[in-house]
Scaffold this motif. Structure first.
Motif, PDB file in Angstrom:
ATOM      1  N   VAL A  49       7.355 -39.566 -17.015  1.00 19.19           N
ATOM      2  CA  VAL A  49       8.514 -39.783 -18.113  1.00 19.19           C
ATOM      3  C   VAL A  49       8.547 -38.973 -19.353  1.00 19.19           C
ATOM      4  O   VAL A  49       9.136 -38.377 -19.868  1.00 19.19           O
ATOM      5  CB  VAL A  49       8.706 -41.258 -18.409  1.00 19.19           C
ATOM      6  CG1 VAL A  49       9.661 -41.538 -19.426  1.00 19.19           C
ATOM      7  CG2 VAL A  49       8.867 -42.317 -17.182  1.00 19.19           C
ATOM      8  N   VAL A  50       7.261 -39.128 -19.948  1.00 18.92           N
ATOM      9  CA  VAL A  50       6.901 -38.384 -21.188  1.00 18.92           C
ATOM     10  C   VAL A  50       7.164 -36.834 -21.130  1.00 18.92           C
ATOM     11  O   VAL A  50       7.849 -36.348 -21.908  1.00 18.92           O
ATOM     12  CB  VAL A  50       5.645 -38.774 -21.877  1.00 18.92           C
ATOM     13  CG1 VAL A  50       5.250 -37.857 -22.844  1.00 18.92           C
ATOM     14  CG2 VAL A  50       5.191 -40.072 -22.063  1.00 18.92           C
ATOM     15  N   LEU A  51       6.805 -36.254 -19.948  1.00 18.65           N
ATOM     16  CA  LEU A  51       6.860 -35.023 -19.805  1.00 18.65           C
ATOM     17  C   LEU A  51       8.585 -34.420 -19.605  1.00 18.65           C
ATOM     18  O   LEU A  51       8.881 -33.628 -20.057  1.00 18.65           O
ATOM     19  CB  LEU A  51       6.230 -34.451 -18.324  1.00 18.65           C
ATOM     20  CG  LEU A  51       4.645 -34.565 -18.670  1.00 18.65           C
ATOM     21  CD1 LEU A  51       4.031 -34.034 -16.832  1.00 18.65           C
ATOM     22  CD2 LEU A  51       4.351 -33.488 -19.684  1.00 18.65           C
ATOM     23  N   TRP A  52       9.396 -35.657 -18.902  1.00 12.22           N
ATOM     24  CA  TRP A  52      10.644 -35.281 -18.886  1.00 12.22           C
ATOM     25  C   TRP A  52      11.293 -35.331 -20.313  1.00 12.22           C
ATOM     26  O   TRP A  52      12.200 -34.599 -20.792  1.00 12.22           O
ATOM     27  CB  TRP A  52      11.368 -36.257 -18.198  1.00 12.22           C
ATOM     28  CG  TRP A  52      11.624 -36.014 -16.571  1.00 12.22           C
ATOM     29  CD1 TRP A  52      10.821 -36.408 -15.680  1.00 12.22           C
ATOM     30  CD2 TRP A  52      12.412 -35.137 -16.092  1.00 12.22           C
ATOM     31  NE1 TRP A  52      11.415 -35.813 -14.481  1.00 12.22           N
ATOM     32  CE2 TRP A  52      12.364 -34.947 -14.910  1.00 12.22           C
ATOM     33  CE3 TRP A  52      13.662 -34.424 -16.735  1.00 12.22           C
ATOM     34  CZ2 TRP A  52      13.233 -34.388 -14.003  1.00 12.22           C
ATOM     35  CZ3 TRP A  52      14.177 -33.421 -15.996  1.00 12.22           C
ATOM     36  CH2 TRP A  52      14.197 -33.380 -14.597  1.00 12.22           C
ATOM     37  N   VAL A  53      10.603 -36.266 -21.275  1.00 18.19           N
ATOM     38  CA  VAL A  53      11.271 -36.288 -22.477  1.00 18.19           C
ATOM     39  C   VAL A  53      10.780 -34.964 -23.369  1.00 18.19           C
ATOM     40  O   VAL A  53      11.646 -34.415 -24.244  1.00 18.19           O
ATOM     41  CB  VAL A  53      10.744 -37.245 -23.575  1.00 18.19           C
ATOM     42  CG1 VAL A  53      11.041 -37.672 -24.832  1.00 18.19           C
ATOM     43  CG2 VAL A  53      11.083 -38.635 -22.772  1.00 18.19           C
ATOM     44  N   LEU A  54       9.517 -34.375 -23.042  1.00 18.77           N
ATOM     45  CA  LEU A  54       9.186 -33.064 -23.716  1.00 18.77           C
ATOM     46  C   LEU A  54       9.919 -32.026 -23.291  1.00 18.77           C
ATOM     47  O   LEU A  54      10.121 -31.122 -24.166  1.00 18.77           O
ATOM     48  CB  LEU A  54       7.722 -32.882 -23.607  1.00 18.77           C
ATOM     49  CG  LEU A  54       6.711 -34.055 -24.289  1.00 18.77           C
ATOM     50  CD1 LEU A  54       5.211 -33.920 -23.658  1.00 18.77           C
ATOM     51  CD2 LEU A  54       6.904 -33.932 -25.708  1.00 18.77           C
ATOM     52  N   SER A  55      10.239 -31.976 -22.146  1.00 21.21           N
ATOM     53  CA  SER A  55      11.252 -31.005 -21.455  1.00 21.21           C
ATOM     54  C   SER A  55      12.182 -31.417 -20.595  1.00 21.21           C
ATOM     55  O   SER A  55      12.043 -31.582 -19.455  1.00 21.21           O
ATOM     56  CB  SER A  55      10.290 -29.898 -20.906  1.00 21.21           C
ATOM     57  OG  SER A  55      10.707 -28.691 -20.475  1.00 21.21           O
ATOM     58  N   PRO A  56      13.410 -31.815 -21.034  1.00 24.70           N
ATOM     59  CA  PRO A  56      14.430 -32.565 -20.071  1.00 24.70           C
ATOM     60  C   PRO A  56      15.192 -31.470 -19.450  1.00 24.70           C
ATOM     61  O   PRO A  56      16.378 -31.320 -19.337  1.00 24.70           O
ATOM     62  CB  PRO A  56      15.171 -33.086 -21.260  1.00 24.70           C
ATOM     63  CG  PRO A  56      15.147 -32.575 -22.458  1.00 24.70           C
ATOM     64  CD  PRO A  56      13.647 -32.011 -22.346  1.00 24.70           C
ATOM     65  N   GLY A 227      -1.232 -39.802 -24.246  1.00 24.19           N
ATOM     66  CA  GLY A 227      -2.384 -38.854 -24.674  1.00 24.19           C
ATOM     67  C   GLY A 227      -2.869 -38.144 -23.470  1.00 24.19           C
ATOM     68  O   GLY A 227      -2.912 -36.857 -23.510  1.00 24.19           O
ATOM     69  N   ALA A 228      -3.729 -39.029 -22.783  1.00 23.42           N
ATOM     70  CA  ALA A 228      -4.632 -38.229 -21.893  1.00 23.42           C
ATOM     71  C   ALA A 228      -3.961 -37.727 -20.681  1.00 23.42           C
ATOM     72  O   ALA A 228      -4.693 -37.090 -19.870  1.00 23.42           O
ATOM     73  CB  ALA A 228      -5.617 -39.399 -21.456  1.00 23.42           C
ATOM     74  N   SER A 229      -2.702 -38.154 -20.158  1.00 19.30           N
ATOM     75  CA  SER A 229      -2.034 -37.544 -19.130  1.00 19.30           C
ATOM     76  C   SER A 229      -1.121 -36.718 -19.651  1.00 19.30           C
ATOM     77  O   SER A 229      -1.297 -35.438 -19.117  1.00 19.30           O
ATOM     78  CB  SER A 229      -1.496 -38.742 -18.164  1.00 19.30           C
ATOM     79  OG  SER A 229      -2.406 -39.629 -17.688  1.00 19.30           O
ATOM     80  N   ALA A 230       0.201 -37.137 -19.977  1.00 21.23           N
ATOM     81  CA  ALA A 230       1.217 -36.021 -20.484  1.00 21.23           C
ATOM     82  C   ALA A 230       0.823 -35.086 -21.155  1.00 21.23           C
ATOM     83  O   ALA A 230       0.809 -33.647 -20.979  1.00 21.23           O
ATOM     84  CB  ALA A 230       2.269 -36.811 -20.760  1.00 21.23           C
ATOM     85  N   ILE A 231       0.306 -35.390 -22.164  1.00 21.74           N
ATOM     86  CA  ILE A 231      -0.161 -34.127 -23.362  1.00 21.74           C
ATOM     87  C   ILE A 231      -1.177 -33.355 -22.757  1.00 21.74           C
ATOM     88  O   ILE A 231      -1.330 -32.228 -23.038  1.00 21.74           O
ATOM     89  CB  ILE A 231      -0.232 -34.783 -24.603  1.00 21.74           C
ATOM     90  CG1 ILE A 231       0.977 -35.377 -25.157  1.00 21.74           C
ATOM     91  CG2 ILE A 231      -0.813 -33.757 -25.481  1.00 21.74           C
ATOM     92  CD1 ILE A 231       0.877 -36.444 -26.490  1.00 21.74           C
ATOM     93  N   CYS A 232      -2.272 -34.018 -22.660  1.00 18.64           N
ATOM     94  CA  CYS A 232      -3.486 -33.487 -22.204  1.00 18.64           C
ATOM     95  C   CYS A 232      -3.523 -32.645 -21.009  1.00 18.64           C
ATOM     96  O   CYS A 232      -4.244 -31.401 -20.786  1.00 18.64           O
ATOM     97  CB  CYS A 232      -4.795 -34.445 -22.055  1.00 18.64           C
ATOM     98  SG  CYS A 232      -5.435 -35.129 -23.839  1.00 18.64           S
TER      99      CYS A 232
END
Length: 298
Positions: A49-56, A227-232
């Motif tokens: 979900v966070v990766l969708w927010v970072l790049s929708p 932090g450890a999954s989406a961003i890292c």
């Protein structure tokens, strides 16, 4: 530009491992209320979900051949690696797991010889492997006969290393197509999550979200998911793209040092002189094995 792309890759990898060094601790804490498969599923669902927010943006279908490569990356780097790692932590200590994962660069180097056209390493590589294996043995023993109690946990951790090596190779090959790193990482997460669904019921998965009302559980899953999954994962994949799978893997050597410090301070796990010797042997082994591995020039 202040830093070259290669230097950026090294700095990004360094920052990534600083976060990854404490993931074993967060997982160990969550294992009190969650099963390994539950931590894995909630963590990467949040990360997706966070990766969708970072790049929708929508990432179109890239053909059977490339999508199969993405699927294999998701299987190895998300489903299999973390399932083995999380289950291992129910049988072994966070310190053990943190140290044993330093074998991942060795596996990565070996697979790179066959799949990334890396030259056959010199004798020092095999000597380094021997040092690392001796180190792993000492760490497993840890002065408390831990080896007789945790062989399954340590074996699963080593298997996780092999899956991570496969993921590193697939990531490097996938990055050669020039896709956006966040979109590519999101596709890996998607396939990894889809491949988890068939095993959820077999591993007694529970949707009990009330467990996240505990601040400790909530903060740890947010740390692992965001932090450890989406961003890292996105930052690590970008670093691999800039520097290369084998060379960037050297930063994994810092993970056990950070893990041990955190395990001793937060979890009060023991650290004996035998474990210290094992740490030294393992780190010397993987550093020695890394020497003089070059990409073939055509």
């Amino acid at each position: 530009m202040l830093f070259s792309k290669r230097t950026q890759g090294h700095l990004i990898a360094l920052m990534t491992v600083f976060i990854w060094g404490t993931t074993f601790i967060a997982t160990k804490i969550l294992l009190i209320d969650f099963k390994p498969i539950e931590i894995l599923f909630f963590r990467f669902s949040l990360g997706y979900v966070v990766l969708w927010v970072l790049s929708p943006r929508f990432f179109a279908w890239q053909g059977v051949k490339q999508e199969f490569m993405f699927l294999c990356a998701g299987l190895c780097g998300v489903t299999c690696y973390f399932l083995c790692e999380n289950i291992a932590l129910t049988y072994t200590t966070a310190s053990n797991a943190g140290i044993i994962t330093t074998l991942a660069p060795i596996f990565t180097a070996i697979l790179s010889i066959f799949f990334l056209k890396v030259e056959t390493p010199p004798k020092r590589f095999y000597i380094g492997c021997l040092f690392a294996v001796v180190g792993v043995g000492l760490i497993s023993f840890n002065g408390q006969f831990v080896l007789s109690l945790n062989p399954l946990g340590d074996l699963l951790t080593m298997l996780a290393c092999l899956f991570w090596a496969c993921y590193s190779i697939l990531t490097k090959k996938s990055s050669n197509y020039g896709y956006n790193t966040i979109l590519l990482t999101r596709r890996f997460f998607f396939y990894g999550l889809m491949l988890m669904f068939p095993v959820l019921s077999f591993l007694d998965f529970e949707w009990n979200l009330s467990r996240f009302t505990s601040p400790v559980n909530l903060l740890n899953i947010l740390f692992l998911g965001i932090g450890a999954s989406a961003i890292c994962f996105a930052s690590w994949n970008y670093a691999v793209k800039l520097v290369g799978a084998v060379k960037i893997s050297i930063y994994l050597y810092l993970v056990p040092i950070l893990t041990i410090i955190a395990a001793v301070v937060i979890l009060n796990e023991p650290f004996t002189w035998i474990a210290a010797m094992g740490t030294l042997f393992t780190l010397c082994g993987v550093l020695l094995s890394e020497g003089k591995i070059r990409i073939k020039r055509h």
